[in-house]
Design an enzyme around this catalytic site. Structure first.
Site, PDB file in Angstrom:
ATOM      1  N   ARG A   1      30.090  67.296 -22.063  1.00 47.83           N
ATOM      2  CA  ARG A   1      30.783  68.228 -22.959  1.00 47.83           C
ATOM      3  C   ARG A   1      29.893  68.409 -24.190  1.00 47.83           C
ATOM      4  O   ARG A   1      29.837  67.561 -25.060  1.00 47.83           O
ATOM      5  CB  ARG A   1      32.148  67.672 -23.367  1.00 47.83           C
ATOM      6  CG  ARG A   1      32.864  68.499 -24.444  1.00 47.83           C
ATOM      7  CD  ARG A   1      33.254  69.857 -23.949  1.00 47.83           C
ATOM      8  NE  ARG A   1      34.281  69.778 -22.897  1.00 47.83           N
ATOM      9  CZ  ARG A   1      34.718  70.828 -22.200  1.00 47.83           C
ATOM     10  NH1 ARG A   1      34.183  72.033 -22.407  1.00 47.83           N
ATOM     11  NH2 ARG A   1      35.633  70.675 -21.266  1.00 47.83           N
TER      12      ARG A   1
ATOM     13  N   GLN B   1      34.363  74.792 -10.399  1.00 48.10           N
ATOM     14  CA  GLN B   1      34.083  75.672 -11.531  1.00 48.10           C
ATOM     15  C   GLN B   1      32.681  75.412 -12.071  1.00 48.10           C
ATOM     16  O   GLN B   1      32.270  74.272 -12.238  1.00 48.10           O
ATOM     17  CB  GLN B   1      35.115  75.444 -12.630  1.00 48.10           C
ATOM     18  CG  GLN B   1      34.808  76.200 -13.929  1.00 48.10           C
ATOM     19  CD  GLN B   1      35.973  76.225 -14.881  1.00 48.10           C
ATOM     20  OE1 GLN B   1      37.031  76.741 -14.569  1.00 48.10           O
ATOM     21  NE2 GLN B   1      35.790  75.650 -16.066  1.00 48.10           N
TER      22      GLN B   1
ATOM     23  N   HIS C   1      24.963  77.106 -20.950  1.00 43.26           N
ATOM     24  CA  HIS C   1      26.234  76.934 -21.674  1.00 43.26           C
ATOM     25  C   HIS C   1      25.992  76.179 -22.995  1.00 43.26           C
ATOM     26  O   HIS C   1      26.412  75.031 -23.167  1.00 43.26           O
ATOM     27  CB  HIS C   1      27.197  76.155 -20.774  1.00 43.26           C
ATOM     28  CG  HIS C   1      28.632  76.230 -21.156  1.00 43.26           C
ATOM     29  ND1 HIS C   1      29.064  76.342 -22.455  1.00 43.26           N
ATOM     30  CD2 HIS C   1      29.748  76.195 -20.395  1.00 43.26           C
ATOM     31  CE1 HIS C   1      30.385  76.370 -22.463  1.00 43.26           C
ATOM     32  NE2 HIS C   1      30.831  76.272 -21.220  1.00 43.26           N
TER      33      HIS C   1
ATOM     34  N   ARG D   1      25.133  71.619 -13.191  1.00 40.92           N
ATOM     35  CA  ARG D   1      25.373  70.735 -14.332  1.00 40.92           C
ATOM     36  C   ARG D   1      25.792  69.333 -13.928  1.00 40.92           C
ATOM     37  O   ARG D   1      25.852  68.429 -14.773  1.00 40.92           O
ATOM     38  CB  ARG D   1      26.441  71.347 -15.243  1.00 40.92           C
ATOM     39  CG  ARG D   1      27.810  71.464 -14.582  1.00 40.92           C
ATOM     40  CD  ARG D   1      28.824  72.152 -15.459  1.00 40.92           C
ATOM     41  NE  ARG D   1      30.134  72.136 -14.832  1.00 40.92           N
ATOM     42  CZ  ARG D   1      31.275  72.019 -15.481  1.00 40.92           C
ATOM     43  NH1 ARG D   1      31.272  71.901 -16.794  1.00 40.92           N
ATOM     44  NH2 ARG D   1      32.434  72.017 -14.843  1.00 40.92           N
TER      45      ARG D   1
ATOM     46  N   GLU E   1      26.034  81.573 -25.414  1.00 43.34           N
ATOM     47  CA  GLU E   1      25.482  81.214 -24.119  1.00 43.34           C
ATOM     48  C   GLU E   1      24.848  82.444 -23.463  1.00 43.34           C
ATOM     49  O   GLU E   1      25.484  83.488 -23.384  1.00 43.34           O
ATOM     50  CB  GLU E   1      26.590  80.671 -23.227  1.00 43.34           C
ATOM     51  CG  GLU E   1      27.537  79.706 -23.957  1.00 43.34           C
ATOM     52  CD  GLU E   1      28.839  79.478 -23.209  1.00 43.34           C
ATOM     53  OE1 GLU E   1      28.829  79.554 -21.962  1.00 43.34           O
ATOM     54  OE2 GLU E   1      29.868  79.238 -23.862  1.00 43.34           O
TER      55      GLU E   1
ATOM     56  N   ASP F   1      36.859  83.439 -26.480  1.00 43.90           N
ATOM     57  CA  ASP F   1      36.286  83.250 -25.146  1.00 43.90           C
ATOM     58  C   ASP F   1      35.963  84.635 -24.601  1.00 43.90           C
ATOM     59  O   ASP F   1      36.785  85.284 -23.973  1.00 43.90           O
ATOM     60  CB  ASP F   1      37.276  82.522 -24.241  1.00 43.90           C
ATOM     61  CG  ASP F   1      36.634  82.051 -22.937  1.00 43.90           C
ATOM     62  OD1 ASP F   1      35.458  82.409 -22.699  1.00 43.90           O
ATOM     63  OD2 ASP F   1      37.295  81.339 -22.174  1.00 43.90           O
TER      64      ASP F   1
END
Length: 315
Positions: free
Chosen positions: A73, A97, A184, A102, A289, A229
């Site tokens: 995170r 997702q 990200h 990652r 991002e 977002d």
């Protein structure tokens, strides 16, 4: 993984201090004679630190797992080959997702003095770290969910005047595949309420806070006053900037890609994420991002895609 142009080790010859690279605790750490540094976890090839002039540019949650047990995170996680929850009717539909980039273990391919590229000046001015991931390195479950032959090379170049992160995707199989990619990136700021995001122009964006409705950017700058977002599509300006207290904080230049995501969870969503700490950490971060997430990129056998970002800190 195999790579035809694997970089040679940095030469120890030359006068004066040279860039330094070492591996420890599952991460690669590079440092320039100036003191600027970058740290990259081999798990996810996630950049977890980038310091310039002795100050940290990247935000990482206090509760982030850095032991390879789950995606980080914070930092700069690599989203591949799907962004968000994949469509059930797509080839990526059985993946989690944001895909597997990652949360896979990448191979460290080596380092070199960077003699080409936007930031390169050669010698002690810059250093490039390369990381690789291929079909063979995936878990058996992931191979079954996405059975394509591919090769990823992620290059992280640290220079006196910035950082460059580039993802190269090659189709090494006999059939075409489609993918999305996103870097990200979580950026550290003093107070997000005193920041604006500039350089979005009049781009169209998908507002995930407003039921994924399509909107048009109508102001030259975006202020963060609540949860944000947004997926901005085909931005015409190359550079998106974070401005803090009226002064440039960070410039994010898209390189060969045109989409960007702007994200801040704000109060309630930050509280609801178990790995987001402190709860008010949203005040000190903003995600800008870069990626290719509007639709799908298609690669035929033997074809290559490359895209990424060039970053300049004003600390």
């Amino acid at each position: 993984m195999e790579r035809s142009n694997k970089p040679a080790p940095i030469s120890a010859s030359g006068t004066g201090p040279q860039p330094n690279v070492h591996l420890e605790q599952g991460r690669a750490i590079a440092r320039l004679p100036s003191g600027d540094s970058v740290e990259v976890l081999l798990y996810g090839a996630t950049v977890i630190s980038w310091k310039s002039n002795g100050k940290e540019n990247i935000w990482v949650s206090d509760a982030a797992k850095l032991d390879g047990s789950k995606p980080v995170r914070g930092g700069i996680p690599i989203v591949f080959p799907c962004f968000g929850p994949p469509p059930k009717d797509h080839a990526t539909g059985k993946l989690p997702q944001h895909g597997f980039g990652r949360n896979s273990h990448w191979e460290y391919l080596g380092s070199s003095s960077s003699e080409s590229g936007a930031l390169a000046k050669g010698g002690d001015d810059s250093i490039k770290l390369d990381f690789g991931l291929s079909h063979q390195q995936l878990s058996e479950d992931t191979k079954k969910a996405w059975p394509y032959e591919f090769g990823l090379v992620y290059s992280v170049t640290l220079a006196k005047d910035g950082l460059q992160t580039m993802l190269n995707v090659t189709n090494q199989g006999k059939e075409a595949f489609e993918f999305q990619m996103l870097l990200h990136s979580y950026w550290r700021v003093d107070d997000v309420t005193r920041c604006t995001v500039n350089g979005l122009g009049s781009a169209t964006y998908i507002d995930k806070v407003l039921d994924a409705k399509e909107q048009q950017q109508s102001t030259p700058e975006l202020r963060i006053t609540g949860e944000v977002d947004r997926v901005y599509k085909s931005i015409k300006q190359d550079i998106t900037s974070i401005v803090q207290d009226g002064k440039s904080r960070l410039d994010v230049q898209r390189d060969r890609i045109v989409d960007s995501v702007i994200w801040n969870p704000w109060i309630e969503k930050a509280k609801g994420m178990g790995d987001f700490e402190p709860n008010d950490g949203y005040k000190n971060m903003i995600c800008v991002e870069v990626g290719a997430v509007d639709g799908w990129q298609k690669l035929e056998p033997g074809e290559t895609f490359e895209g990424g970002q060039i970053l300049k800190s004003h600390l």
